[in-house]
Design a protein around this motif. Structure first.
Motif, PDB file in Angstrom:
ATOM      1  N   GLU A 153       1.095  -1.310   0.274  1.00  0.00           N
ATOM      2  CA  GLU A 153      -0.263  -0.553  -0.126  1.00  0.00           C
ATOM      3  C   GLU A 153       0.982   1.042  -0.380  1.00  0.00           C
ATOM      4  O   GLU A 153       0.508   2.508  -0.736  1.00  0.00           O
ATOM      5  CB  GLU A 153      -1.097  -0.183   1.266  1.00  0.00           C
ATOM      6  CG  GLU A 153      -2.224  -1.090   1.288  1.00  0.00           C
ATOM      7  CD  GLU A 153      -2.952  -0.959  -0.775  1.00  0.00           C
ATOM      8  OE1 GLU A 153      -3.414   0.175  -0.359  1.00  0.00           O
ATOM      9  OE2 GLU A 153      -3.240  -2.258  -0.265  1.00  0.00           O
ATOM     10  N   MET A 154       1.807   1.152   0.726  1.00  0.00           N
ATOM     11  CA  MET A 154       2.237   2.161   1.018  1.00  0.00           C
ATOM     12  C   MET A 154       3.917   2.946  -1.141  1.00  0.00           C
ATOM     13  O   MET A 154       3.662   3.750  -1.167  1.00  0.00           O
ATOM     14  CB  MET A 154       4.194   2.278   1.344  1.00  0.00           C
ATOM     15  CG  MET A 154       3.547   1.926   3.054  1.00  0.00           C
ATOM     16  SD  MET A 154       2.241   4.046   3.935  1.00  0.00           S
ATOM     17  CE  MET A 154       4.294   5.118   3.745  1.00  0.00           C
ATOM     18  N   THR A 155       3.967   1.397  -1.611  1.00  0.00           N
ATOM     19  CA  THR A 155       4.119   1.708  -2.781  1.00  0.00           C
ATOM     20  C   THR A 155       3.528   2.400  -3.781  1.00  0.00           C
ATOM     21  O   THR A 155       3.784   3.170  -4.255  1.00  0.00           O
ATOM     22  CB  THR A 155       4.939   0.451  -3.204  1.00  0.00           C
ATOM     23  OG1 THR A 155       6.121   0.029  -2.530  1.00  0.00           O
ATOM     24  CG2 THR A 155       5.425   0.539  -4.712  1.00  0.00           C
ATOM     25  N   ARG A 156       1.975   1.869  -3.043  1.00  0.00           N
ATOM     26  CA  ARG A 156       1.040   2.260  -3.917  1.00  0.00           C
ATOM     27  C   ARG A 156       1.046   3.506  -4.482  1.00  0.00           C
ATOM     28  O   ARG A 156       0.789   4.445  -5.354  1.00  0.00           O
ATOM     29  CB  ARG A 156      -0.441   1.464  -3.942  1.00  0.00           C
ATOM     30  CG  ARG A 156      -1.847   1.568  -4.999  1.00  0.00           C
ATOM     31  CD  ARG A 156      -2.917   0.278  -4.523  1.00  0.00           C
ATOM     32  NE  ARG A 156      -4.092   1.402  -5.065  1.00  0.00           N
ATOM     33  CZ  ARG A 156      -4.963   0.890  -4.773  1.00  0.00           C
ATOM     34  NH1 ARG A 156      -5.378   0.091  -3.281  1.00  0.00           N
ATOM     35  NH2 ARG A 156      -5.912   1.353  -4.682  1.00  0.00           N
ATOM     36  N   GLY A 157       0.733   3.834  -2.796  1.00  0.00           N
ATOM     37  CA  GLY A 157       0.514   5.208  -2.827  1.00  0.00           C
ATOM     38  C   GLY A 157       1.783   6.396  -3.217  1.00  0.00           C
ATOM     39  O   GLY A 157       1.296   7.779  -3.198  1.00  0.00           O
ATOM     40  N   LYS A 158       3.192   5.783  -3.021  1.00  0.00           N
ATOM     41  CA  LYS A 158       3.904   6.738  -3.614  1.00  0.00           C
ATOM     42  C   LYS A 158       3.458   6.609  -5.841  1.00  0.00           C
ATOM     43  O   LYS A 158       3.843   7.904  -5.455  1.00  0.00           O
ATOM     44  CB  LYS A 158       5.413   5.995  -3.896  1.00  0.00           C
ATOM     45  CG  LYS A 158       6.612   6.024  -3.435  1.00  0.00           C
ATOM     46  CD  LYS A 158       7.712   5.430  -3.680  1.00  0.00           C
ATOM     47  CE  LYS A 158       8.900   6.079  -4.088  1.00  0.00           C
ATOM     48  NZ  LYS A 158      10.344   5.510  -3.830  1.00  0.00           N
ATOM     49  N   PHE A 159       3.648   5.449  -5.998  1.00  0.00           N
ATOM     50  CA  PHE A 159       3.101   5.438  -7.126  1.00  0.00           C
ATOM     51  C   PHE A 159       1.971   6.633  -7.765  1.00  0.00           C
ATOM     52  O   PHE A 159       1.959   7.369  -8.935  1.00  0.00           O
ATOM     53  CB  PHE A 159       3.259   3.947  -8.154  1.00  0.00           C
ATOM     54  CG  PHE A 159       4.698   3.712  -7.926  1.00  0.00           C
ATOM     55  CD1 PHE A 159       5.658   3.771  -8.596  1.00  0.00           C
ATOM     56  CD2 PHE A 159       4.448   2.272  -6.852  1.00  0.00           C
ATOM     57  CE1 PHE A 159       6.465   3.333  -8.017  1.00  0.00           C
ATOM     58  CE2 PHE A 159       5.502   1.672  -7.675  1.00  0.00           C
ATOM     59  CZ  PHE A 159       6.623   2.045  -8.461  1.00  0.00           C
ATOM     60  N   LEU A 160       1.385   6.679  -6.620  1.00  0.00           N
ATOM     61  CA  LEU A 160      -0.132   7.479  -7.002  1.00  0.00           C
ATOM     62  C   LEU A 160       0.011   9.445  -6.952  1.00  0.00           C
ATOM     63  O   LEU A 160      -0.436   9.790  -6.725  1.00  0.00           O
ATOM     64  CB  LEU A 160      -1.256   6.753  -6.642  1.00  0.00           C
ATOM     65  CG  LEU A 160      -1.520   5.743  -6.996  1.00  0.00           C
ATOM     66  CD1 LEU A 160      -2.822   5.156  -6.604  1.00  0.00           C
ATOM     67  CD2 LEU A 160      -2.343   5.554  -9.080  1.00  0.00           C
ATOM     68  N   ASN A 161       1.677   9.050  -5.757  1.00  0.00           N
ATOM     69  CA  ASN A 161       1.343  10.675  -5.117  1.00  0.00           C
ATOM     70  C   ASN A 161       0.561  11.639  -4.543  1.00  0.00           C
ATOM     71  O   ASN A 161       0.149  12.131  -3.452  1.00  0.00           O
ATOM     72  CB  ASN A 161       2.083  11.629  -6.218  1.00  0.00           C
ATOM     73  CG  ASN A 161       3.264  11.797  -7.078  1.00  0.00           C
ATOM     74  OD1 ASN A 161       3.859  10.453  -7.063  1.00  0.00           O
ATOM     75  ND2 ASN A 161       2.743  11.647  -8.543  1.00  0.00           N
ATOM     76  N   ILE A 162      -0.204  10.299  -3.708  1.00  0.00           N
ATOM     77  CA  ILE A 162      -0.912  10.342  -2.603  1.00  0.00           C
ATOM     78  C   ILE A 162      -0.265  11.400  -1.699  1.00  0.00           C
ATOM     79  O   ILE A 162      -1.425  12.093  -0.560  1.00  0.00           O
ATOM     80  CB  ILE A 162      -1.793   9.537  -2.157  1.00  0.00           C
ATOM     81  CG1 ILE A 162      -2.505   8.221  -3.252  1.00  0.00           C
ATOM     82  CG2 ILE A 162      -2.706   9.113  -0.669  1.00  0.00           C
ATOM     83  CD1 ILE A 162      -3.259   7.364  -3.328  1.00  0.00           C
ATOM     84  N   LEU A 163       0.908  10.443  -1.386  1.00  0.00           N
ATOM     85  CA  LEU A 163       1.572  10.932  -0.170  1.00  0.00           C
ATOM     86  C   LEU A 163       2.548  11.860  -0.344  1.00  0.00           C
ATOM     87  O   LEU A 163       3.205  12.713   0.860  1.00  0.00           O
ATOM     88  CB  LEU A 163       2.855   9.633   0.702  1.00  0.00           C
ATOM     89  CG  LEU A 163       1.904   8.591   1.105  1.00  0.00           C
ATOM     90  CD1 LEU A 163       2.449   7.374   1.645  1.00  0.00           C
ATOM     91  CD2 LEU A 163       1.353   7.948   2.346  1.00  0.00           C
TER      92      LEU A 163
END
Length: 122
Positions: free
Chosen positions: A107-117
């Protein structure tokens, strides 16, 4: 072998005499009341032990007052398990923690790719 050891001891006793046994004795007196010689090994143990000298009351200990009924039931369940069953339970918890770590990593990797964080630019 025990016969050989007994024979050696017997020969030593005859050769050295009774002085051998008396030389093994220690007449040193240790005063156990001295705090310098016998310091408290674990700090706080004396106070903890003193707390149990009080008469037993029917009130539950402080740590139990904060537990809910579900927590008490879980403690009873875990206390009734055999060692093998308890080890299985611990291994299951370790596996669950590992799986949760993997899921969090995904989920953290996914958030990184989606620029959520990413912080908004000012």
């Amino acid at each position: 072998t025990s016969v050989v050891i007994k024979s050696i001891y017997h020969l030593l006793f005859i050769y050295i005499g009774e002085d051998f046994e008396s030389s093994l004795l220690s007449f040193e007196k240790l005063d156990r009341a001295s705090p310098d010689l016998w310091p408290e090994q674990l700090p706080g143990v004396s106070e903890f032990a003193a707390s149990f000298k009080n008469p037993i009351t029917n009130s539950p200990p402080k740590w139990m007052a904060e537990l809910e009924s579900e927590d008490i039931e879980m403690l009873k369940e875990l206390g009734s398990l055999t060692t093998a069953n308890l080890m299985e339970k611990v291994k299951g918890l370790q596996n669950l923690a590992y799986q949760l770590g993997l899921e969090e990593s995904r989920e953290m990797t996914r958030g990184k790719f989606l620029n959520i964080l990413e912080r908004p630019k000012k």
